[in-house]
Design an enzyme around this catalytic site. Structure first.
Site, mmCIF file in Angstrom:
data_model
loop_
_atom_site.group_PDB
_atom_site.id
_atom_site.type_symbol
_atom_site.label_atom_id
_atom_site.label_comp_id
_atom_site.label_asym_id
_atom_site.label_seq_id
_atom_site.Cartn_x
_atom_site.Cartn_y
_atom_site.Cartn_z
ATOM 1 N N HIS A 57 0.938 -1.178 0.076
ATOM 2 C CA HIS A 57 -0.161 0.022 -0.055
ATOM 3 C C HIS A 57 0.930 1.198 0.017
ATOM 4 C CE1 HIS A 57 -3.613 -2.311 1.835
ATOM 5 N NE2 HIS A 57 -3.133 -2.892 1.107
ATOM 6 N N GLU A 59 1.386 3.717 2.235
ATOM 7 C CA GLU A 59 2.128 3.924 3.417
ATOM 8 C C GLU A 59 3.423 2.903 3.432
ATOM 9 O OE1 GLU A 59 -2.285 4.159 4.454
ATOM 10 O OE2 GLU A 59 -0.948 3.274 2.945
ATOM 11 N N CYS A 91 -1.317 -1.194 7.621
ATOM 12 C CA CYS A 91 -0.380 0.072 7.509
ATOM 13 C C CYS A 91 -0.246 0.898 8.821
ATOM 14 C CB CYS A 91 -1.022 0.931 6.347
ATOM 15 S SG CYS A 91 -0.695 0.194 4.671
ATOM 16 N N ARG A 191 -9.260 3.256 -21.904
ATOM 17 C CA ARG A 191 -9.408 1.542 -21.884
ATOM 18 C C ARG A 191 -8.556 0.951 -20.901
ATOM 19 N NH1 ARG A 191 -9.310 -1.106 -28.061
ATOM 20 N NH2 ARG A 191 -11.298 -0.631 -28.609
ATOM 21 N N ASP A 207 -17.218 -5.534 -36.456
ATOM 22 C CA ASP A 207 -15.956 -4.606 -36.215
ATOM 23 C C ASP A 207 -14.610 -5.590 -36.102
ATOM 24 O OD1 ASP A 207 -17.110 -2.456 -36.581
ATOM 25 O OD2 ASP A 207 -17.195 -1.886 -34.380
ATOM 26 N N LEU A 211 -10.271 -5.151 -28.728
ATOM 27 C CA LEU A 211 -10.579 -4.565 -27.381
ATOM 28 C C LEU A 211 -9.472 -4.605 -26.587
ATOM 29 C CD1 LEU A 211 -14.030 -6.149 -26.539
ATOM 30 C CD2 LEU A 211 -13.527 -3.998 -27.981
ATOM 31 N N ARG A 214 -3.420 -0.418 -27.093
ATOM 32 C CA ARG A 214 -2.315 -0.757 -28.309
ATOM 33 C C ARG A 214 -1.570 0.529 -28.401
ATOM 34 N NH1 ARG A 214 -6.898 -2.672 -30.370
ATOM 35 N NH2 ARG A 214 -7.142 -1.051 -31.874
ATOM 36 N N GLU A 290 -18.414 0.283 -24.740
ATOM 37 C CA GLU A 290 -17.574 0.943 -25.876
ATOM 38 C C GLU A 290 -18.311 0.664 -27.218
ATOM 39 O OE1 GLU A 290 -13.496 0.838 -28.053
ATOM 40 O OE2 GLU A 290 -13.414 1.367 -25.918
ATOM 41 N N GLY A 292 -21.715 -0.327 -29.597
ATOM 42 C CA GLY A 292 -23.090 -0.608 -29.934
ATOM 43 C C GLY A 292 -24.310 0.529 -29.354
#
Length: 356
Positions: A57, A59, A91, A191, A207, A211, A214, A290, A292
Protein backbone atom coordinates in the site's frame (compact mmCIF):
# COMPACT_ATOMS: atom_id res chain seq x y z
CA UNK A 1 -1.62 21.14 14.51
CA UNK A 2 0.00 24.28 15.97
CA UNK A 3 3.25 22.31 16.32
CA UNK A 4 3.80 22.32 12.56
CA UNK A 5 3.15 24.91 9.85
CA UNK A 6 -0.23 24.31 8.20
CA UNK A 7 1.18 25.44 4.85
CA UNK A 8 3.77 22.68 5.03
CA UNK A 9 1.10 20.10 5.81
CA UNK A 10 -1.09 21.33 2.95
CA UNK A 11 1.81 21.17 0.48
CA UNK A 12 2.65 17.63 1.59
CA UNK A 13 -0.95 16.51 1.12
CA UNK A 14 -1.11 18.07 -2.33
CA UNK A 15 1.97 16.03 -3.21
CA UNK A 16 0.36 12.89 -1.77
CA UNK A 17 -2.72 13.47 -3.94
CA UNK A 18 -0.54 13.75 -7.04
CA UNK A 19 1.27 10.53 -6.10
CA UNK A 20 -2.05 8.68 -5.80
CA UNK A 21 -2.69 9.41 -9.47
CA UNK A 22 0.32 7.24 -10.35
CA UNK A 23 -1.48 4.13 -9.09
CA UNK A 24 -2.95 1.99 -11.86
CA UNK A 25 -6.18 0.09 -12.37
CA UNK A 26 -4.32 -2.96 -11.04
CA UNK A 27 -4.45 -1.63 -7.45
CA UNK A 28 -8.04 -2.85 -7.18
CA UNK A 29 -9.55 -4.06 -4.86
CA UNK A 30 -7.36 -1.57 -3.02
CA UNK A 31 -7.94 2.17 -3.53
CA UNK A 32 -5.43 4.52 -5.17
CA UNK A 33 -3.52 6.21 -2.37
CA UNK A 34 -0.49 8.46 -2.09
CA UNK A 35 1.76 8.95 0.96
CA UNK A 36 4.53 11.44 1.82
CA UNK A 37 6.92 11.19 4.78
CA UNK A 38 8.44 14.55 5.78
CA UNK A 39 10.15 16.39 8.60
CA UNK A 40 8.89 19.39 10.54
CA UNK A 41 10.58 21.82 8.14
CA UNK A 42 8.77 20.38 5.14
CA UNK A 43 11.62 18.34 3.68
CA UNK A 44 10.30 15.25 1.92
CA UNK A 45 12.13 12.17 3.15
CA UNK A 46 10.21 9.45 1.28
CA UNK A 47 7.19 9.00 -0.98
CA UNK A 48 4.95 6.14 -2.03
CA UNK A 49 1.75 5.16 -3.79
CA UNK A 50 -0.38 2.03 -3.95
CA UNK A 51 1.24 -0.75 -5.96
CA UNK A 52 -0.55 -3.58 -7.77
CA UNK A 53 -2.90 -5.66 -5.62
CA UNK A 54 -0.97 -7.97 -3.33
CA UNK A 55 1.99 -5.60 -3.09
CA UNK A 56 2.64 -2.56 -0.88
CA UNK A 57 0.00 0.00 0.00
CA UNK A 58 1.11 3.63 -0.29
CA UNK A 59 2.19 3.93 3.36
CA UNK A 60 4.26 0.75 3.22
CA UNK A 61 5.72 1.77 -0.15
CA UNK A 62 7.02 4.98 1.43
CA UNK A 63 8.17 3.32 4.65
CA UNK A 64 9.99 0.49 2.87
CA UNK A 65 12.33 3.01 1.27
CA UNK A 66 13.38 3.97 4.81
CA UNK A 67 13.70 0.40 6.04
CA UNK A 68 10.43 0.90 7.96
CA UNK A 69 12.23 3.26 10.31
CA UNK A 70 10.99 6.87 10.45
CA UNK A 71 11.28 8.06 14.07
CA UNK A 72 10.02 11.57 14.70
CA UNK A 73 8.81 12.13 11.14
CA UNK A 74 5.36 13.00 9.77
CA UNK A 75 3.18 11.34 7.15
CA UNK A 76 0.55 12.79 4.84
CA UNK A 77 -1.67 10.10 3.31
CA UNK A 78 -4.72 10.55 1.08
CA UNK A 79 -6.86 7.84 2.70
CA UNK A 80 -7.09 6.54 6.26
CA UNK A 81 -4.43 3.84 6.82
CA UNK A 82 -5.89 0.34 6.81
CA UNK A 83 -6.13 -1.56 10.08
CA UNK A 84 -6.56 -5.16 8.94
CA UNK A 85 -4.55 -8.09 7.63
CA UNK A 86 -5.21 -8.81 3.96
CA UNK A 87 -2.66 -9.56 1.27
CA UNK A 88 -0.40 -7.23 3.27
CA UNK A 89 -0.13 -6.33 7.01
CA UNK A 90 -2.01 -3.32 8.42
CA UNK A 91 -0.50 0.02 7.43
CA UNK A 92 -1.54 1.58 10.75
CA UNK A 93 0.63 -0.94 12.60
CA UNK A 94 3.59 -0.31 10.25
CA UNK A 95 3.28 3.46 10.81
CA UNK A 96 3.28 3.00 14.59
CA UNK A 97 6.24 0.63 14.60
CA UNK A 98 8.23 2.91 12.26
CA UNK A 99 8.04 5.74 14.81
CA UNK A 100 5.98 8.24 12.80
CA UNK A 101 4.83 10.94 15.27
CA UNK A 102 2.08 12.65 13.26
CA UNK A 103 -0.24 11.40 10.52
CA UNK A 104 -2.38 13.68 8.36
CA UNK A 105 -5.29 12.05 6.48
CA UNK A 106 -7.26 13.53 3.57
CA UNK A 107 -10.28 11.21 3.76
CA UNK A 108 -11.53 8.56 6.15
CA UNK A 109 -11.87 4.98 4.94
CA UNK A 110 -15.40 3.75 4.07
CA UNK A 111 -14.56 0.08 3.65
CA UNK A 112 -15.66 -1.44 6.97
CA UNK A 113 -13.11 -4.22 6.62
CA UNK A 114 -10.20 -1.78 6.36
CA UNK A 115 -11.23 1.17 8.55
CA UNK A 116 -10.12 1.91 12.10
CA UNK A 117 -6.59 3.07 11.34
CA UNK A 118 -7.07 6.57 12.73
CA UNK A 119 -8.48 5.28 16.01
CA UNK A 120 -5.69 2.69 16.32
CA UNK A 121 -2.99 5.31 15.82
CA UNK A 122 -4.55 7.75 18.29
CA UNK A 123 -4.96 5.05 20.92
CA UNK A 124 -1.28 4.26 20.55
CA UNK A 125 -0.06 7.82 20.90
CA UNK A 126 0.34 8.88 17.26
CA UNK A 127 -1.13 12.32 16.71
CA UNK A 128 -3.55 11.91 13.81
CA UNK A 129 -5.49 14.63 12.01
CA UNK A 130 -8.09 14.67 9.23
CA UNK A 131 -7.47 17.60 6.89
CA UNK A 132 -10.35 19.51 5.35
CA UNK A 133 -10.60 20.32 1.65
CA UNK A 134 -8.90 17.30 0.08
CA UNK A 135 -11.67 14.69 0.30
CA UNK A 136 -13.45 15.68 -2.98
CA UNK A 137 -10.30 15.13 -5.07
CA UNK A 138 -9.55 11.84 -3.32
CA UNK A 139 -13.15 10.81 -4.00
CA UNK A 140 -12.76 11.66 -7.70
CA UNK A 141 -9.51 9.73 -8.08
CA UNK A 142 -11.15 6.73 -6.39
CA UNK A 143 -14.64 7.06 -7.88
CA UNK A 144 -14.56 3.43 -9.13
CA UNK A 145 -13.55 2.18 -5.68
CA UNK A 146 -16.15 4.14 -3.73
CA UNK A 147 -18.96 3.31 -6.17
CA UNK A 148 -18.28 -0.38 -5.56
CA UNK A 149 -18.03 -0.05 -1.78
CA UNK A 150 -21.35 1.81 -1.62
CA UNK A 151 -23.43 -0.11 -4.16
CA UNK A 152 -21.72 -3.45 -4.94
CA UNK A 153 -21.80 -2.37 -8.59
CA UNK A 154 -19.00 -1.22 -10.89
CA UNK A 155 -18.67 2.30 -12.20
CA UNK A 156 -19.96 2.48 -15.79
CA UNK A 157 -18.44 4.80 -18.39
CA UNK A 158 -20.06 4.87 -21.82
CA UNK A 159 -17.77 6.06 -24.64
CA UNK A 160 -19.27 6.77 -28.04
CA UNK A 161 -17.84 8.39 -31.17
CA UNK A 162 -20.34 10.17 -33.38
CA UNK A 163 -20.58 12.59 -36.27
CA UNK A 164 -21.42 16.24 -35.74
CA UNK A 165 -25.00 15.47 -36.76
CA UNK A 166 -25.38 12.63 -34.24
CA UNK A 167 -24.72 9.45 -36.24
CA UNK A 168 -22.46 6.64 -35.00
CA UNK A 169 -22.12 5.16 -38.50
CA UNK A 170 -23.02 6.27 -41.99
CA UNK A 171 -24.08 2.79 -43.08
CA UNK A 172 -25.97 0.44 -40.78
CA UNK A 173 -24.19 -2.89 -40.37
CA UNK A 174 -20.82 -1.67 -41.58
CA UNK A 175 -17.71 -0.57 -39.72
CA UNK A 176 -17.14 3.17 -39.82
CA UNK A 177 -14.07 5.18 -38.76
CA UNK A 178 -15.21 8.45 -37.19
CA UNK A 179 -12.46 9.83 -34.92
CA UNK A 180 -8.94 11.02 -35.69
CA UNK A 181 -5.59 9.88 -34.29
CA UNK A 182 -5.61 12.04 -31.15
CA UNK A 183 -9.03 10.72 -30.19
CA UNK A 184 -7.92 7.14 -30.81
CA UNK A 185 -4.97 7.59 -28.44
CA UNK A 186 -7.30 9.04 -25.82
CA UNK A 187 -9.66 6.07 -26.15
CA UNK A 188 -6.83 3.62 -25.53
CA UNK A 189 -5.85 5.55 -22.38
CA UNK A 190 -9.48 5.32 -21.31
CA UNK A 191 -9.47 1.57 -21.90
CA UNK A 192 -6.36 1.12 -19.78
CA UNK A 193 -8.03 2.96 -16.88
CA UNK A 194 -10.96 0.49 -16.67
CA UNK A 195 -11.12 -3.07 -15.40
CA UNK A 196 -13.41 -4.24 -18.20
CA UNK A 197 -14.65 -3.20 -21.62
CA UNK A 198 -18.16 -4.11 -22.76
CA UNK A 199 -19.65 -4.42 -26.25
CA UNK A 200 -22.67 -5.98 -27.86
CA UNK A 201 -22.68 -8.94 -30.23
CA UNK A 202 -23.24 -6.72 -33.28
CA UNK A 203 -20.03 -4.81 -32.56
CA UNK A 204 -18.11 -8.08 -32.29
CA UNK A 205 -19.57 -9.44 -35.53
CA UNK A 206 -19.19 -6.25 -37.57
CA UNK A 207 -15.95 -4.71 -36.25
CA UNK A 208 -14.14 -7.88 -35.08
CA UNK A 209 -12.29 -5.91 -32.38
CA UNK A 210 -9.59 -7.20 -30.00
CA UNK A 211 -10.62 -4.63 -27.35
CA UNK A 212 -7.01 -4.28 -26.18
CA UNK A 213 -4.79 -1.31 -25.32
CA UNK A 214 -2.42 -0.66 -28.21
CA UNK A 215 -1.66 3.02 -28.78
CA UNK A 216 -0.41 3.68 -25.22
CA UNK A 217 1.25 1.70 -22.45
CA UNK A 218 -1.34 0.16 -20.17
CA UNK A 219 -3.24 -2.91 -19.10
CA UNK A 220 -5.78 -4.66 -21.32
CA UNK A 221 -9.29 -4.57 -19.83
CA UNK A 222 -11.32 -7.75 -19.43
CA UNK A 223 -13.63 -8.09 -22.48
CA UNK A 224 -17.34 -8.44 -21.72
CA UNK A 225 -19.90 -9.28 -24.41
CA UNK A 226 -23.68 -8.94 -24.17
CA UNK A 227 -25.54 -11.26 -26.54
CA UNK A 228 -29.00 -12.26 -25.35
CA UNK A 229 -29.53 -14.81 -28.14
CA UNK A 230 -25.83 -15.76 -28.44
CA UNK A 231 -25.58 -14.57 -32.02
CA UNK A 232 -21.80 -14.40 -31.88
CA UNK A 233 -19.14 -15.16 -34.45
CA UNK A 234 -17.06 -17.65 -32.48
CA UNK A 235 -14.11 -17.09 -34.80
CA UNK A 236 -13.89 -13.41 -33.87
CA UNK A 237 -10.60 -12.13 -32.47
CA UNK A 238 -11.95 -11.22 -29.06
CA UNK A 239 -12.90 -14.85 -28.38
CA UNK A 240 -9.18 -15.53 -27.98
CA UNK A 241 -9.16 -13.20 -24.97
CA UNK A 242 -11.42 -15.34 -22.75
CA UNK A 243 -14.35 -12.88 -22.66
CA UNK A 244 -17.17 -12.90 -20.14
CA UNK A 245 -20.39 -13.40 -22.11
CA UNK A 246 -23.87 -12.60 -20.77
CA UNK A 247 -26.66 -14.36 -22.63
CA UNK A 248 -30.11 -15.91 -22.24
CA UNK A 249 -29.48 -18.66 -24.78
CA UNK A 250 -29.20 -22.15 -23.34
CA UNK A 251 -27.19 -23.23 -26.39
CA UNK A 252 -24.31 -21.29 -24.90
CA UNK A 253 -23.72 -24.36 -22.71
CA UNK A 254 -22.34 -26.04 -25.80
CA UNK A 255 -19.38 -23.66 -25.89
CA UNK A 256 -16.30 -25.04 -24.21
CA UNK A 257 -15.09 -23.09 -21.19
CA UNK A 258 -11.79 -22.59 -23.00
CA UNK A 259 -13.58 -20.13 -25.27
CA UNK A 260 -15.16 -17.88 -22.70
CA UNK A 261 -16.74 -17.44 -19.28
CA UNK A 262 -20.44 -17.92 -19.98
CA UNK A 263 -23.08 -16.36 -17.73
CA UNK A 264 -26.57 -17.58 -18.68
CA UNK A 265 -29.28 -15.36 -17.23
CA UNK A 266 -33.09 -15.43 -17.49
CA UNK A 267 -34.69 -14.09 -20.64
CA UNK A 268 -34.98 -10.28 -20.62
CA UNK A 269 -32.52 -10.02 -17.73
CA UNK A 270 -31.72 -6.60 -16.34
CA UNK A 271 -28.25 -5.28 -17.03
CA UNK A 272 -27.93 -4.44 -13.34
CA UNK A 273 -27.86 -8.17 -12.62
CA UNK A 274 -24.95 -8.60 -14.99
CA UNK A 275 -23.10 -5.69 -13.41
CA UNK A 276 -23.59 -7.20 -9.97
CA UNK A 277 -22.05 -10.45 -11.21
CA UNK A 278 -19.10 -8.57 -12.68
CA UNK A 279 -18.46 -6.86 -9.35
CA UNK A 280 -19.05 -9.71 -6.90
CA UNK A 281 -17.85 -12.72 -8.91
CA UNK A 282 -15.20 -11.28 -11.20
CA UNK A 283 -13.93 -8.41 -8.98
CA UNK A 284 -14.50 -5.79 -11.69
CA UNK A 285 -15.16 -2.30 -10.36
CA UNK A 286 -15.18 -0.30 -13.61
CA UNK A 287 -16.69 -1.02 -17.02
CA UNK A 288 -16.16 0.93 -20.23
CA UNK A 289 -19.18 0.45 -22.49
CA UNK A 290 -17.69 1.06 -25.90
CA UNK A 291 -19.57 -0.72 -28.60
CA UNK A 292 -23.11 -0.55 -29.96
CA UNK A 293 -25.84 2.07 -29.90
CA UNK A 294 -28.34 -0.51 -28.67
CA UNK A 295 -26.15 -1.50 -25.73
CA UNK A 296 -25.52 2.13 -24.77
CA UNK A 297 -29.25 2.86 -24.96
CA UNK A 298 -30.03 -0.19 -22.80
CA UNK A 299 -27.61 0.98 -20.11
CA UNK A 300 -29.07 4.47 -20.36
CA UNK A 301 -32.66 3.27 -19.98
CA UNK A 302 -31.74 1.31 -16.85
CA UNK A 303 -29.99 4.40 -15.41
CA UNK A 304 -26.73 2.47 -15.02
CA UNK A 305 -24.33 4.90 -16.69
CA UNK A 306 -22.27 7.06 -14.33
CA UNK A 307 -20.40 8.93 -17.03
CA UNK A 308 -20.97 9.50 -20.75
CA UNK A 309 -18.00 10.40 -22.92
CA UNK A 310 -18.96 11.56 -26.39
CA UNK A 311 -16.27 12.14 -29.01
CA UNK A 312 -17.82 14.35 -31.66
CA UNK A 313 -16.25 14.47 -35.12
CA UNK A 314 -16.42 17.36 -37.54
CA UNK A 315 -17.74 14.90 -40.12
CA UNK A 316 -21.33 15.19 -41.29
CA UNK A 317 -22.98 11.90 -42.32
CA UNK A 318 -26.51 13.00 -43.09
CA UNK A 319 -27.79 9.43 -42.75
CA UNK A 320 -27.00 6.15 -41.08
CA UNK A 321 -27.56 5.05 -37.46
CA UNK A 322 -28.32 7.75 -34.90
CA UNK A 323 -27.00 7.48 -31.35
CA UNK A 324 -30.22 8.77 -29.80
CA UNK A 325 -33.83 8.47 -30.73
CA UNK A 326 -36.32 10.98 -29.34
CA UNK A 327 -36.89 8.99 -26.13
CA UNK A 328 -33.25 8.36 -25.26
CA UNK A 329 -32.17 11.90 -26.18
CA UNK A 330 -34.65 13.32 -23.70
CA UNK A 331 -33.55 10.76 -21.10
CA UNK A 332 -29.90 11.70 -21.63
CA UNK A 333 -30.55 15.43 -21.37
CA UNK A 334 -32.55 14.99 -18.16
CA UNK A 335 -30.04 12.62 -16.54
CA UNK A 336 -26.60 14.14 -17.23
CA UNK A 337 -24.68 17.38 -16.86
CA UNK A 338 -21.75 18.43 -19.04
CA UNK A 339 -18.67 18.57 -16.79
CA UNK A 340 -15.76 18.81 -19.24
CA UNK A 341 -15.03 19.59 -22.87
CA UNK A 342 -11.75 19.64 -24.82
CA UNK A 343 -10.40 19.33 -28.33
CA UNK A 344 -8.74 16.08 -29.43
CA UNK A 345 -7.25 17.11 -32.75
CA UNK A 346 -10.20 17.88 -34.98
CA UNK A 347 -12.60 16.04 -32.66
CA UNK A 348 -14.27 17.31 -29.49
CA UNK A 349 -14.47 15.30 -26.28
CA UNK A 350 -17.49 16.02 -24.10
CA UNK A 351 -17.78 14.36 -20.69
CA UNK A 352 -21.13 14.16 -18.94
CA UNK A 353 -21.76 12.96 -15.37
CA UNK A 354 -24.97 11.56 -13.96
CA UNK A 355 -26.90 14.16 -12.03
CA UNK A 356 -26.83 13.63 -8.28
Amino acid sequence: MAEIDENIVSAMMKRAVELSKLATVKTYPNPKVGAVIFDDEGKIVSEGFTQEYGRDHAEADALRKLGFKAPGLNMAVTLEPCNHYGKTPPCAKAILEAGIKRVFVAKEEENKKACGGIEFLRQNGVKTFTLKGFAPEVEEINRFFFKGIRTNLPWVTAKIALSSDGFITDKVGERCMISGNEAQIYVHKLRSAHSAIAVGANTVNIDDPMLTVRLVDGFDPQPVIFSRNFSLDLDSKVMKRDPIIFTSANKAHEISSKWAKIEILPENFELKVALSILYTKYKINSVLVEGGANLAKAFLKEALIDEMQLIESEKIFGSGLKLFDEETKKLFENSFDLTHSEKLGNDTLKIYRKKS
